[in-house]
Scaffold this active site. Structure first.
Site, short mmCIF file in Angstrom:
data_model
loop_
_atom_site.label_atom_id
_atom_site.label_comp_id
_atom_site.label_asym_id
_atom_site.label_seq_id
_atom_site.Cartn_x
_atom_site.Cartn_y
_atom_site.Cartn_z
N GLY A 150 0.76 -1.45 -0.06
CA GLY A 150 -0.01 0.02 -0.05
C GLY A 150 0.82 1.12 -0.21
O GLY A 150 2.09 1.17 -0.48
N SER A 151 0.31 2.16 0.45
CA SER A 151 1.10 3.62 0.39
C SER A 151 2.22 3.67 1.37
O SER A 151 2.27 2.94 2.60
CB SER A 151 0.07 4.69 0.88
OG SER A 151 -0.04 4.72 2.13
N GLU A 188 3.40 10.35 -6.08
CA GLU A 188 2.50 9.11 -6.27
C GLU A 188 1.32 9.51 -6.78
O GLU A 188 0.47 9.83 -5.94
CB GLU A 188 2.57 8.07 -5.53
CG GLU A 188 2.15 6.72 -6.17
CD GLU A 188 2.36 5.48 -5.14
OE1 GLU A 188 2.71 4.48 -5.78
OE2 GLU A 188 2.31 5.64 -4.11
N CYS A 221 1.52 0.31 -8.47
CA CYS A 221 2.73 1.01 -7.62
C CYS A 221 3.79 1.22 -8.38
O CYS A 221 4.56 2.03 -8.09
CB CYS A 221 2.90 0.14 -6.41
SG CYS A 221 3.27 -1.38 -6.67
N GLY A 268 2.54 2.33 5.38
CA GLY A 268 3.56 1.55 5.68
C GLY A 268 4.29 1.92 6.94
O GLY A 268 4.65 1.10 7.75
#
Length: 498
Positions: A244-245, A400, A302, A249
């Site tokens: 995930g992001s 991102e 990602c 994290g």
């Protein structure tokens, strides 16, 4: 399946039934609180199902079930060949249900059903099969010691593995974590993203049908701030695997320190560079893959190649090629095989992408796209978008975006290209296009990322590890190396009479 029409897919979708309750200890159950949340089709705005909203109490039940199963050895001490047979059966069941699983992901998060049925769902079956076939081919070690000593070094399962996965590849990401963890002999508690829980719940049912014992594979849908946090803080979870992001994290790393020091394996954000040198002889192939690298799955990848560095002498002609490809990849109904892009996962993500685009209009040159569109007056759709004349410090090149937005930056030398590509907090992946073998190897050596794809983009396989460096995290999925994070090294030292 490839010859199914738009109408065929719509009919098949209309006949689906959704598993919407948590799967704990071998059965579907309501959330302890009785709460539910809506699973929404982003292409239409329609509610697909009301899904059990798990929280800390449900995580407790799932972890307890996983612990009982691990301790009594129903899976952890099952013979490797027997575990292998069960996981091979699960791979076969996934293949038997490809259409259903593909539709669940397409309806739940907006991806093209043709991609889901040809890439995602078959990939899930392949990865379960690959890890199944590895189970009885992994050997332990005997350390070199003197006479009278025998030192055995074994890899043993950790116990209960928590897995928190994202919404962009719901079935595949659930598989990447659970297949390796199960192959190693662990119990698993999986929390799918709240935007896309449906395929994970169906996967749990198929796992039970294949013979995975009760309590070994549990799925608890819910929100990150409640169910996810509870899993991260749980004192009886032995390992936490997360995709995930980067921001979340880091949260899971904090949770580990606040609880039982469980190892956390984060695979987090990315802003992958794609470098095209003028000595690339096939610019059409490079343009095809550059478009694929950012517009596939609506850019919700990602490792998406979202930063394009093009040698200045070919910049203009390369942008022309990209624009033509972007304009041919307009979004459409995800169930229509003629569509080239699907829907963005939800309204919040769509609005976030559009904020980047609107800011980009003021700071760079928009060459194509840039609009939110609707299909039959509905849905979360964004055109494939390309910005040129982007500066290295522009948020378009730094952040991102997780959408179909490409930033193009020119460079004049190899050293400059490498410097710009490495100038990021992320280090997940990169691509290099050149017909000079020495340059390809030289540049690949200098790029600080987990995977460098030369004359292609985003290369991965079951045989190679996937993961990054820097703030892309240090977790690795796929390959035999991923088993390392789900096992511990255990030494048994035996003294004997020589």
């Amino acid at each position: 399946m490839l010859d199914m029409s738009h109408q065929d897919w719509k009919i098949r979708a209309a006949g689906l039934s959704f598993r919407s309750r948590a799967f704990i200890d071998g059965k579907f159950v309501d959330a302890v609180s009785g709460k539910t949340f809506d699973s929404i089709n982003p292409a239409t705005g329609e509610v697909l199902a009301q899904v059990a909203e798990g929280d800390a109490a449900d995580i407790d039940h799932a972890v307890a079930a996983g612990r009982r199963a691990f301790d009594d050895g129903r899976w952890s001490r099952m013979a490797p060949g027997a575990r292998k047979a069960v996981m091979l059966k699960l791979a076969d069941l996934i293949r038997e249900n490809l259409q259903e699983l593909a539709l669940l992901d397409s309806l739940d998060m907006g991806k093209l059903v043709t991609d889901a049925v040809t890439i995602d769902a078959p990939g899930s079956a392949h990865f379960f099969q690959w890890y199944a076939e590895a189970i009885d081919k992994l050997y332990d070690e005997v350390a070199p010691t003197g006479p009278g000593d025998l030192a055995l070094v074994r890899r043993v399962p950790l116990g209960v593995v928590g897995a928190v996965v994202p919404w962009n590849f719901p079935l595949d990401m659930a598989t990447w974590k659970s297949a390796a963890a199960l192959a190693a002999g662990n119990s698993v508690v999986l929390k799918p993203a709240e935007q896309s829980p449906l395929s994970a719940l169906r996967l749990a049912e198929l796992a039970a049908e294949a013979g995975v014992p009760d309590g070994v594979f549990n799925v608890v849908p819910g929100y990150g701030a409640t169910a996810g946090r509870a899993l991260g803080l749980h004192m009886d979870v032995d390992c936490l695997a997360f995709t995930g992001s980067t921001a979340i994290g880091k949260k899971f790393m904090e949770y580990s320190g606040q609880s039982n020091l469980k190892p956390v394996w984060p695979e987090t954000g990315g802003k992958s560079p794609n470098i095209v040198f003028a000595d690339c002889e096939d610019l059409d192939a490079a343009a095809d893959m550059a478009a694929f690298g950012i517009f596939f799955n609506q850019g919700e990848v990602c490792s998406a190649n979202s930063r394009l560095y093009v040698e200045r002498s070919i910049r203009d002609v390369f942008i022309e090629k990209l624009v033509a490809r972007a304009e041919a990849m307009q979004p459409g109904d995800p169930l229509d095989p003629a569509s080239k892009m699907g829907a963005i996962v939800d309204e919040a993500q769509t609005q976030g992408i559009m904020r980047f685009i609107e800011a980009g209009r003021q700071s760079a040159r928009l060459v194509t796209g840039g609009e939110r569109v609707r299909i039959e007056g509905k849905g979360c759709f964004v055109q494939p978008t390309i910005f040129a004349d982007v500066t290295q410090d522009n948020p378009l090149a730094r952040d991102e975006i997780f959408g179909p937005v490409l930033s193009v930056i020119a460079f004049d030398s190899e050293d400059e290209a490498v410097r710009l590509a490495n100038d990021s907090i992320y280090g997940l992946a990169a691509s290099v296009w050149t017909d000079n073998l020495s340059r390809a190897c030289r540049v690949a050596d200098r790029l600080h990322v987990g995977t460098v794809s030369v004359n292609t983009v985003d290369a991965l396989s079951a045989q190679t590890p996937f993961g990054g460096m820097k703030q892309s995290g240090f977790g690795r999925d796929l390959s035999l190396h991923s088993l390392d994070k789900y096992t511990a090294l255990k030494t048994t030292w035996i003294k004997y009479r020589p």
